[in-house]
Design an enzyme around this catalytic site. Structure first.
Site, PDB file in Angstrom:
ATOM      1  N   ARG A 166      -8.454   4.866  -4.817  1.00  0.00           N
ATOM      2  CA  ARG A 166      -8.702   4.657  -3.382  1.00  0.00           C
ATOM      3  C   ARG A 166      -9.773   5.661  -2.984  1.00  0.00           C
ATOM      4  O   ARG A 166      -9.572   6.870  -3.096  1.00  0.00           O
ATOM      5  CB  ARG A 166      -7.434   4.863  -2.568  1.00  0.00           C
ATOM      6  CG  ARG A 166      -7.693   4.831  -1.043  1.00  0.00           C
ATOM      7  CD  ARG A 166      -6.416   4.739  -0.228  1.00  0.00           C
ATOM      8  NE  ARG A 166      -5.957   3.358  -0.178  1.00  0.00           N
ATOM      9  CZ  ARG A 166      -4.907   2.945   0.537  1.00  0.00           C
ATOM     10  NH1 ARG A 166      -4.219   3.810   1.267  1.00  0.00           N
ATOM     11  NH2 ARG A 166      -4.545   1.685   0.522  1.00  0.00           N
ATOM     12  N   CYS A 214       3.228   7.174   3.072  1.00  0.00           N
ATOM     13  CA  CYS A 214       4.010   8.408   3.085  1.00  0.00           C
ATOM     14  C   CYS A 214       5.280   8.218   3.912  1.00  0.00           C
ATOM     15  O   CYS A 214       5.237   7.696   5.020  1.00  0.00           O
ATOM     16  CB  CYS A 214       3.184   9.549   3.656  1.00  0.00           C
ATOM     17  SG  CYS A 214       1.820  10.037   2.589  1.00  0.00           S
ATOM     18  N   SER A 250       0.831  -1.195   0.000  1.00  0.00           N
ATOM     19  CA  SER A 250       0.000   0.000   0.000  1.00  0.00           C
ATOM     20  C   SER A 250       0.874   1.256   0.000  1.00  0.00           C
ATOM     21  O   SER A 250       1.979   1.246   0.558  1.00  0.00           O
ATOM     22  CB  SER A 250      -0.883  -0.016   1.251  1.00  0.00           C
ATOM     23  OG  SER A 250      -1.923   0.914   1.169  1.00  0.00           O
ATOM     24  N   ARG A 283       1.540  -1.479   7.342  1.00  0.00           N
ATOM     25  CA  ARG A 283       2.329  -1.702   8.555  1.00  0.00           C
ATOM     26  C   ARG A 283       2.971  -3.080   8.577  1.00  0.00           C
ATOM     27  O   ARG A 283       4.117  -3.238   9.025  1.00  0.00           O
ATOM     28  CB  ARG A 283       1.441  -1.503   9.789  1.00  0.00           C
ATOM     29  CG  ARG A 283       1.017  -0.062  10.021  1.00  0.00           C
ATOM     30  CD  ARG A 283      -0.013   0.042  11.128  1.00  0.00           C
ATOM     31  NE  ARG A 283      -0.384   1.419  11.423  1.00  0.00           N
ATOM     32  CZ  ARG A 283      -1.295   2.112  10.752  1.00  0.00           C
ATOM     33  NH1 ARG A 283      -1.931   1.548   9.733  1.00  0.00           N
ATOM     34  NH2 ARG A 283      -1.581   3.357  11.075  1.00  0.00           N
ATOM     35  N   GLN A 326       0.558   6.404  -6.457  1.00  0.00           N
ATOM     36  CA  GLN A 326      -0.691   7.029  -6.039  1.00  0.00           C
ATOM     37  C   GLN A 326      -0.564   8.538  -6.242  1.00  0.00           C
ATOM     38  O   GLN A 326       0.285   9.181  -5.636  1.00  0.00           O
ATOM     39  CB  GLN A 326      -0.978   6.712  -4.565  1.00  0.00           C
ATOM     40  CG  GLN A 326      -2.320   7.220  -4.073  1.00  0.00           C
ATOM     41  CD  GLN A 326      -2.485   7.014  -2.580  1.00  0.00           C
ATOM     42  OE1 GLN A 326      -1.759   7.621  -1.792  1.00  0.00           O
ATOM     43  NE2 GLN A 326      -3.433   6.177  -2.180  1.00  0.00           N
ATOM     44  N   TYR A 373      -8.474  13.994   1.830  1.00  0.00           N
ATOM     45  CA  TYR A 373      -7.702  14.822   0.912  1.00  0.00           C
ATOM     46  C   TYR A 373      -8.639  15.397  -0.151  1.00  0.00           C
ATOM     47  O   TYR A 373      -9.859  15.203  -0.099  1.00  0.00           O
ATOM     48  CB  TYR A 373      -6.522  14.038   0.346  1.00  0.00           C
ATOM     49  CG  TYR A 373      -5.571  13.583   1.430  1.00  0.00           C
ATOM     50  CD1 TYR A 373      -5.091  14.493   2.367  1.00  0.00           C
ATOM     51  CD2 TYR A 373      -5.172  12.261   1.542  1.00  0.00           C
ATOM     52  CE1 TYR A 373      -4.233  14.092   3.394  1.00  0.00           C
ATOM     53  CE2 TYR A 373      -4.318  11.846   2.566  1.00  0.00           C
ATOM     54  CZ  TYR A 373      -3.849  12.764   3.480  1.00  0.00           C
ATOM     55  OH  TYR A 373      -3.016  12.373   4.493  1.00  0.00           O
ATOM     56  N   ALA A 405       1.610   8.558  -1.648  1.00  0.00           N
ATOM     57  CA  ALA A 405       0.813   9.678  -2.148  1.00  0.00           C
ATOM     58  C   ALA A 405       1.757  10.753  -2.684  1.00  0.00           C
ATOM     59  O   ALA A 405       2.521  11.357  -1.934  1.00  0.00           O
ATOM     60  CB  ALA A 405      -0.061  10.239  -1.031  1.00  0.00           C
TER      61      ALA A 405
END
Length: 363
Positions: free
Chosen positions: A235, A29, A26, A330, A103, A187, A61
């Site tokens: 997303r 940042c 995934s 994670r 992304q 966002y 991102a």
């Protein structure tokens, strides 16, 4: 007795792209860019996950304009020079048999904030690194993000949509073969869709069609320049788990409209439009029920993230056809070789298929 291939390690095809398994990294940042430029950290961080056996690695991102960064440390792709810095990353990922994704994002009213380890909230206005956030309405997010954004004019909207399209073309030139548009987490794109953030009275606000307009137009602008043979994904913030959030039914309807415009896969996530959230059902795979519902009702390829931690858990989700891909964040930071350890736990006999040749003789 031969073991059948675990569902998690079956190939997945989308358009002209074949993923060697159903494990994707995934976007995460890293806040480690300088003036938006990716560097050595990004090559090593993303490259390590490709070495670890993920089929798809999605770069963090990445801002389509300078004011679209979350922090001064975020990556950008608003110039050809920025795109060139990603070329070594995509080249390395491809050498590992991994598909390189990116992304594209605009942080909207959550922009111009501190790098997380330096503080919380917006940068103070006296800070030379500070800039003016923009958003659908002059409504602050709240909590430590208490600076109201500048409400976007129609010219601002067209400019940002053009920036998304230009960034998509640069991403292709940089070697990316999988594109995700970030319309989640409060966002810019998602904040237009949210009645919590969007208080406009023109045709970009109000009811469902108005609030969906920015996302649909932006997606179409990108679809027009991104090759049909390559996956274009989104997303989307499905819900804020808040009484004032858009209904889940609206979010699923938006997915259907995006699909009609050429969306290839949906990555359902959280809304992130208010700090006043309670009742999020945090727990292992807590977004799976929503993702499964989207997959069934919109009849579209679907990924899922959030607290997917174990190989057996992920394999079951794929095997039961609840989702098509698992997106790990994670868990992949904790263990870049998560795919290898998942393969062992699932009894995969050909472990060499999950390791680079350099590691075969010692593992």
């Amino acid at each position: 007795m031969a073991h059948s291939m675990p569902s998690l390690f079956r190939e997945f095809r989308l358009k002209d792209i074949a993923l060697k398994n159903r494990i994707a990294v995934s976007p995460m940042c890293q806040y480690s860019a300088s003036e938006g430029f990716a560097g050595d950290w990004h090559l090593v961080h993303l490259g390590a996950r490709a070495i670890g056996g993920a089929a798809l690695v999605i770069a963090e991102a990445t801002a389509i304009a300078p004011e679209g960064r979350i922090t001064p440390g975020c990556t950008g792709i608003w110039s050809d020079a920025h795109a060139e810095r990603f070329a070594p990353v995509t080249r390395f990922l491809k050498l590992q048999g991994c598909v390189a994704g990116i992304q594209l994002a605009h942080a909207g009213r959550k922009a111009s904030t501190h790098v997380p380890w330096e503080g919380q909230g917006h940068l103070p206005q006296g800070d030379p690194r500070c800039w003016q956030p923009i958003g659908p309405s002059a409504v602050a997010f709240g909590g430590p993000l208490n600076r109201a954004p500048q409400a976007m004019t129609r010219d601002d909207i067209k400019r940002v949509q053009g920036d998304f399209a230009a960034a998509a073309k640069r991403a292709l030139c940089a070697g990316f073969e999988w594109l995700e548009l970030h319309f989640a987490h409060g966002y810019l794109g998602q904040s237009f869709f949210s009645p919590i953030a969007n208080k406009r009275t023109d045709d970009y606000g109000g009811g469902f069609s108005g609030r969906a307009r920015f996302i649909l137009e932006t997606f179409s602008a990108v679809r027009a320049v991104w090759p049909e043979r390559l996956p274009l994904t989104v997303r989307l913030g499905m819900t804020d788990f808040h009484a004032d959030s858009q209904p889940l039914e609206e979010s699923i309807a938006l997915v259907g409209l995006l699909k009609s415009l050429g969306l290839d896969l949906i990555d359902p996530s959280l809304g992130g439009n208010t700090p006043d959230v309670s009742g999020v059902p945090y727990g292992p795979g807590f977004m799976v029920p929503i993702a499964e519902r989207v997959k069934r009702q919109a009849d579209i390829a679907t990924a899922v993230s959030w607290q997917i931690t174990e190989g057996i858990q992920a394999d079951r989700l794929i095997g039961q056809e609840k989702v098509d891909l698992v997106l790990l964040a994670r868990a992949m930071l904790d263990d870049p070789h998560w795919p290898f350890h998942a393969a062992k736990a699932l009894g995969l006999t050909n472990l060499k298929s999950v390791l680079p040749v350099q590691y075969h003789r010692v593992v």
